[in-house]
Design a protein around this motif. Structure first.
Motif, mmCIF file in Angstrom:
data_model
loop_
_atom_site.group_PDB
_atom_site.id
_atom_site.type_symbol
_atom_site.label_atom_id
_atom_site.label_comp_id
_atom_site.label_asym_id
_atom_site.label_seq_id
_atom_site.Cartn_x
_atom_site.Cartn_y
_atom_site.Cartn_z
ATOM 1 N N PHE A 99 63.851 36.744 69.661
ATOM 2 C CA PHE A 99 62.738 37.090 68.777
ATOM 3 C C PHE A 99 62.312 38.541 68.983
ATOM 4 C CE2 PHE A 99 58.168 37.273 67.807
ATOM 5 C CZ PHE A 99 58.204 36.883 66.487
ATOM 6 N N GLU A 100 62.176 38.962 70.225
ATOM 7 C CA GLU A 100 61.789 40.335 70.527
ATOM 8 C C GLU A 100 62.811 41.336 70.018
ATOM 9 O OE1 GLU A 100 61.001 40.622 74.702
ATOM 10 O OE2 GLU A 100 59.307 39.240 74.610
ATOM 11 N N SER A 101 64.095 41.013 70.193
ATOM 12 C CA SER A 101 65.131 41.935 69.706
ATOM 13 C C SER A 101 65.108 42.004 68.184
ATOM 14 C CB SER A 101 66.512 41.529 70.213
ATOM 15 O OG SER A 101 66.951 40.347 69.578
ATOM 16 N N LEU A 102 64.825 40.882 67.516
ATOM 17 C CA LEU A 102 64.726 40.892 66.050
ATOM 18 C C LEU A 102 63.523 41.715 65.595
ATOM 19 C CD1 LEU A 102 65.604 37.186 65.173
ATOM 20 C CD2 LEU A 102 67.009 39.198 64.774
ATOM 21 N N LYS A 155 62.208 44.271 67.237
ATOM 22 C CA LYS A 155 62.561 45.680 67.444
ATOM 23 C C LYS A 155 63.463 46.183 66.333
ATOM 24 C CE LYS A 155 62.149 45.720 72.491
ATOM 25 N NZ LYS A 155 62.874 45.819 73.761
ATOM 26 N N GLU A 156 64.419 45.386 65.965
ATOM 27 C CA GLU A 156 65.340 45.761 64.899
ATOM 28 C C GLU A 156 64.583 45.914 63.577
ATOM 29 O OE1 GLU A 156 69.389 43.876 63.455
ATOM 30 O OE2 GLU A 156 69.074 43.523 65.604
ATOM 31 N N GLY A 157 63.645 44.993 63.330
ATOM 32 C CA GLY A 157 62.838 45.063 62.101
ATOM 33 C C GLY A 157 61.982 46.319 62.064
ATOM 34 N N VAL A 158 61.380 46.687 63.204
ATOM 35 C CA VAL A 158 60.560 47.898 63.275
ATOM 36 C C VAL A 158 61.416 49.127 62.999
ATOM 37 C CG1 VAL A 158 59.245 49.366 64.858
ATOM 38 C CG2 VAL A 158 58.796 46.918 64.787
ATOM 39 N N SER A 159 62.605 49.155 63.576
ATOM 40 C CA SER A 159 63.515 50.279 63.378
ATOM 41 C C SER A 159 63.892 50.417 61.898
ATOM 42 C CB SER A 159 64.763 50.089 64.236
ATOM 43 O OG SER A 159 65.727 51.053 63.928
#
Length: 192
Positions: free
Chosen positions: A59-62, A64-68
């Motif tokens: 969830f956290e990696s998703l 981060k990817e979404g923010v990027s």
């Protein structure tokens, strides 16, 4: 064809008392399907357990990817918005300049036509009035200069007597001076 073979095998097994091939096949197939379903169920439970354990990390990696991705799209959108804004500003400036030129042309045409109409009616223009004002100022200056002319020194009694002897001559000179002043002060009448 398979059905015919199964029926034939069932008849032979019924006659001999041994289980038929179909019965054996059905029990082996059912057993393999049962084993397969069991493995699928266990794989699902394992995936669920793994997802629960690593779910937070995923969830956290998703996120981060979404923010990027969001930052990249915002930057691209702002860039495009800036380009569009610049284009619209240039277009607006061009339209405003053209409109200003058209208004200037319209204003000059209007002024020319009004001046022409006023000229036909005999109304003096601002240039004519300015010329008259300058002429009046010049004439006023001449009158002021003539009226402020130095007075003759005070006469002695002998000179006074001589002047008294010739009263008509001084009156004639005064009349000439006043008529000259009136001619200078009177403006010329304009002929149409």
């Amino acid at each position: 064809m398979v059905k015919k073979l199964q029926k034939l095998a069932d008849k032979q097994s019924a006659a001999t008392g041994t289980p038929s091939v179909a019965q054996l096949f059905d029990s082996q197939f059912a057993s393999s399907v049962k084993d397969s379903a069991q493995q699928i169920w266990q794989a699902g439970l394992g995936a669920f357990a793994k997802a629960q354990g690593e779910g937070g990390k995923v969830f956290e990696s998703l996120v981060k990817e979404g923010v990027s991705i969001q930052r990249k799209t915002q930057a691209a959108a702002e860039e495009k918005l800036g380009e569009v804004s610049n284009r619209m500003t240039k277009l607006s400036d061009d339209v405003q300049a053209r409109a200003g030129q058209q208004w200037d042309k319209l204003e000059s045409i209007f002024e020319e036509r009004v001046a022409k109409a006023l000229g036909k009616l005999g109304v003096p223009s601002s240039k004519d009035i300015d010329a008259l004002i300058h002429r009046i100022d010049a004439l006023s200056a001449n009158v002021a200069r003539l009226s402020k002319a130095p007075a003759a020194p005070k006469a002695t009694p002998a000179k006074t007597a001589a002047k008294a002897a010739k009263p008509s001559a001084s009156r004639k000179a005064a009349a000439k001076t006043s008529s000259a002043k009136r001619a200078v002060a009177a403006p010329r009448k304009r002929t149409a």
